[in-house]
Design a protein around this motif. Sequence first.
Motif, mmCIF file in Angstrom:
data_model
loop_
_atom_site.group_PDB
_atom_site.id
_atom_site.type_symbol
_atom_site.label_atom_id
_atom_site.label_comp_id
_atom_site.label_asym_id
_atom_site.label_seq_id
_atom_site.Cartn_x
_atom_site.Cartn_y
_atom_site.Cartn_z
ATOM 1 N N LEU A 171 0.829 -1.203 0.000
ATOM 2 C CA LEU A 171 0.000 0.000 0.000
ATOM 3 C C LEU A 171 0.865 1.256 0.000
ATOM 4 O O LEU A 171 0.573 2.228 -0.713
ATOM 5 C CB LEU A 171 -0.927 -0.009 1.213
ATOM 6 N N ARG A 172 1.945 1.246 0.763
ATOM 7 C CA ARG A 172 2.847 2.401 0.794
ATOM 8 C C ARG A 172 3.492 2.621 -0.575
ATOM 9 O O ARG A 172 3.704 3.764 -0.998
ATOM 10 C CB ARG A 172 3.920 2.195 1.862
ATOM 11 N N THR A 173 3.800 1.538 -1.265
ATOM 12 C CA THR A 173 4.376 1.653 -2.604
ATOM 13 C C THR A 173 3.369 2.258 -3.573
ATOM 14 O O THR A 173 3.724 3.082 -4.428
ATOM 15 C CB THR A 173 4.837 0.274 -3.100
ATOM 16 N N ILE A 174 2.100 1.875 -3.446
ATOM 17 C CA ILE A 174 1.043 2.464 -4.272
ATOM 18 C C ILE A 174 0.902 3.955 -3.968
ATOM 19 O O ILE A 174 0.765 4.782 -4.880
ATOM 20 C CB ILE A 174 -0.287 1.723 -4.043
ATOM 21 N N PHE A 175 0.945 4.311 -2.701
ATOM 22 C CA PHE A 175 0.867 5.724 -2.321
ATOM 23 C C PHE A 175 1.946 6.532 -3.036
ATOM 24 O O PHE A 175 1.675 7.612 -3.570
ATOM 25 C CB PHE A 175 1.033 5.865 -0.800
ATOM 26 N N PHE A 176 3.168 6.014 -3.021
ATOM 27 C CA PHE A 176 4.287 6.778 -3.570
ATOM 28 C C PHE A 176 4.315 6.738 -5.094
ATOM 29 O O PHE A 176 4.414 7.779 -5.751
ATOM 30 C CB PHE A 176 5.600 6.237 -3.009
ATOM 31 N N SER A 177 4.211 5.541 -5.662
ATOM 32 C CA SER A 177 4.358 5.396 -7.110
ATOM 33 C C SER A 177 3.170 5.956 -7.874
ATOM 34 O O SER A 177 3.337 6.519 -8.959
ATOM 35 C CB SER A 177 4.548 3.920 -7.473
ATOM 36 N N CYS A 178 1.979 5.799 -7.323
ATOM 37 C CA CYS A 178 0.763 6.149 -8.060
ATOM 38 C C CYS A 178 0.138 7.471 -7.633
ATOM 39 O O CYS A 178 -0.567 8.106 -8.426
ATOM 40 C CB CYS A 178 -0.262 5.027 -7.923
ATOM 41 N N PHE A 179 0.371 7.889 -6.386
ATOM 42 C CA PHE A 179 -0.231 9.127 -5.894
ATOM 43 C C PHE A 179 0.799 10.188 -5.518
ATOM 44 O O PHE A 179 0.430 11.309 -5.161
ATOM 45 C CB PHE A 179 -1.129 8.832 -4.685
ATOM 46 N N GLY A 180 2.075 9.841 -5.562
ATOM 47 C CA GLY A 180 3.117 10.805 -5.239
ATOM 48 C C GLY A 180 3.168 11.185 -3.777
ATOM 49 O O GLY A 180 3.668 12.265 -3.429
ATOM 50 N N LEU A 181 2.681 10.310 -2.891
ATOM 51 C CA LEU A 181 2.638 10.598 -1.459
ATOM 52 C C LEU A 181 3.677 9.769 -0.713
ATOM 53 O O LEU A 181 3.740 8.551 -0.867
ATOM 54 C CB LEU A 181 1.249 10.294 -0.894
ATOM 55 N N HIS A 182 4.495 10.449 0.088
ATOM 56 C CA HIS A 182 5.448 9.758 0.947
ATOM 57 C C HIS A 182 4.738 9.236 2.196
ATOM 58 O O HIS A 182 3.692 9.750 2.592
ATOM 59 C CB HIS A 182 6.576 10.703 1.368
ATOM 60 N N THR A 183 5.343 8.233 2.807
ATOM 61 C CA THR A 183 4.809 7.694 4.055
ATOM 62 C C THR A 183 5.943 7.475 5.042
ATOM 63 O O THR A 183 7.090 7.243 4.657
ATOM 64 C CB THR A 183 4.080 6.354 3.838
ATOM 65 N N GLY A 184 5.592 7.552 6.315
ATOM 66 C CA GLY A 184 6.525 7.224 7.379
ATOM 67 C C GLY A 184 6.013 6.020 8.146
ATOM 68 O O GLY A 184 5.055 5.361 7.743
ATOM 69 N N SER A 185 6.651 5.738 9.258
ATOM 70 C CA SER A 185 6.274 4.599 10.089
ATOM 71 C C SER A 185 6.510 4.960 11.544
ATOM 72 O O SER A 185 7.440 5.712 11.862
ATOM 73 C CB SER A 185 7.110 3.369 9.719
ATOM 74 N N ILE A 186 5.685 4.421 12.424
ATOM 75 C CA ILE A 186 5.925 4.664 13.843
ATOM 76 C C ILE A 186 7.150 3.889 14.321
ATOM 77 O O ILE A 186 7.645 4.142 15.419
ATOM 78 C CB ILE A 186 4.701 4.299 14.705
ATOM 79 N N TYR A 187 7.652 2.974 13.490
ATOM 80 C CA TYR A 187 8.786 2.141 13.869
ATOM 81 C C TYR A 187 10.073 2.694 13.256
ATOM 82 O O TYR A 187 10.217 2.693 12.029
ATOM 83 C CB TYR A 187 8.570 0.703 13.397
ATOM 84 N N PRO A 188 11.002 3.177 14.082
ATOM 85 C CA PRO A 188 12.280 3.660 13.541
ATOM 86 C C PRO A 188 13.006 2.554 12.778
ATOM 87 O O PRO A 188 12.931 1.380 13.135
ATOM 88 C CB PRO A 188 13.062 4.080 14.794
ATOM 89 N N ARG A 189 13.683 2.955 11.723
ATOM 90 C CA ARG A 189 14.418 2.023 10.861
ATOM 91 C C ARG A 189 13.510 0.917 10.333
ATOM 92 O O ARG A 189 13.921 -0.235 10.181
ATOM 93 C CB ARG A 189 15.638 1.434 11.575
ATOM 94 N N ASP A 190 12.277 1.301 10.067
ATOM 95 C CA ASP A 190 11.391 0.374 9.379
ATOM 96 C C ASP A 190 12.016 0.067 8.018
ATOM 97 O O ASP A 190 12.795 0.855 7.493
ATOM 98 C CB ASP A 190 10.005 0.999 9.208
ATOM 99 N N LEU A 191 11.672 -1.075 7.468
ATOM 100 C CA LEU A 191 12.266 -1.576 6.225
ATOM 101 C C LEU A 191 13.739 -1.916 6.409
ATOM 102 O O LEU A 191 14.494 -2.025 5.445
ATOM 103 C CB LEU A 191 12.091 -0.575 5.074
ATOM 104 N N GLY A 192 14.157 -2.077 7.669
ATOM 105 C CA GLY A 192 15.501 -2.559 7.963
ATOM 106 C C GLY A 192 16.613 -1.619 7.575
ATOM 107 O O GLY A 192 17.775 -2.025 7.480
ATOM 108 N N GLY A 193 16.285 -0.344 7.347
ATOM 109 C CA GLY A 193 17.311 0.594 6.925
ATOM 110 C C GLY A 193 17.775 0.384 5.497
ATOM 111 O O GLY A 193 18.813 0.925 5.089
ATOM 112 N N ASN A 194 17.018 -0.384 4.712
ATOM 113 C CA ASN A 194 17.356 -0.640 3.311
ATOM 114 C C ASN A 194 17.028 0.615 2.494
ATOM 115 O O ASN A 194 15.873 0.866 2.166
ATOM 116 C CB ASN A 194 16.565 -1.846 2.804
#
Length: 210
Positions: free
Chosen positions: A15-38
């Motif tokens: 869903l976050r990828t759809i937000f960014f790729s299709c709607f141009g919206l960035h997203t954050g997370s309540i979890y620091p270093r979410d996505l493992g810092g990748n």
Amino acid sequence: MLWLASWPRSGNTLLRTIFFSCFGLHTGSIYPRDLGGNETLEKQTGHIEWEADGQIHFPNQIPVLKTHELPQNDAPAIYIVRNGRAACVSLWQFYNQSLPLEVVITGQHRFGSWANHVRAWNPWERPNTLLLHYEDLARDHKTAFDPLTTFLGTPVQSEELPSRDELAGKDGRWVRQKSNWREQWTEEREALFLQYNGEIAEQLGYSESD
């Protein structure tokens, strides 16, 4: 602000990828270093990391935050749900099978059971909440365009989306190659799942064959 809420391994990253790729919206997370810092995956998904000042600095847009926690306030939310059977197996694999799958099914871990999470968010009745199904997005992400455009008041900017294999090739943990959860499912696990999660699974229209 807007919550992107889900039980773990239910399609939040998609869903976050759809937000960014299709709607141009960035997203954050309540979890620091979410996505493992990748950092490569962060760029593909439009992830914004916490800064040293303890803030997430969004560009000129509504703050959008991923969470797997129970509701903390009455802010608008998009709740994405996945067949709990598949989500349980995926979370068990995410934990590197370090705890029994039965523990995940019954909710004896920090996120609780799949069904109790859905009940807590109650996306059918919670005000200003949009319910999306992971399976619909995975089958054809464009099915989310109309409900998201209406809910967000933001038009689609692009219909293109990085493939799952492309994202998995840059990660492998948060985004995994497609696998068959049924290979780990047994009659005993189905009975246990129904005992703890069956009512909500039926309400959402999920069965063992989905």
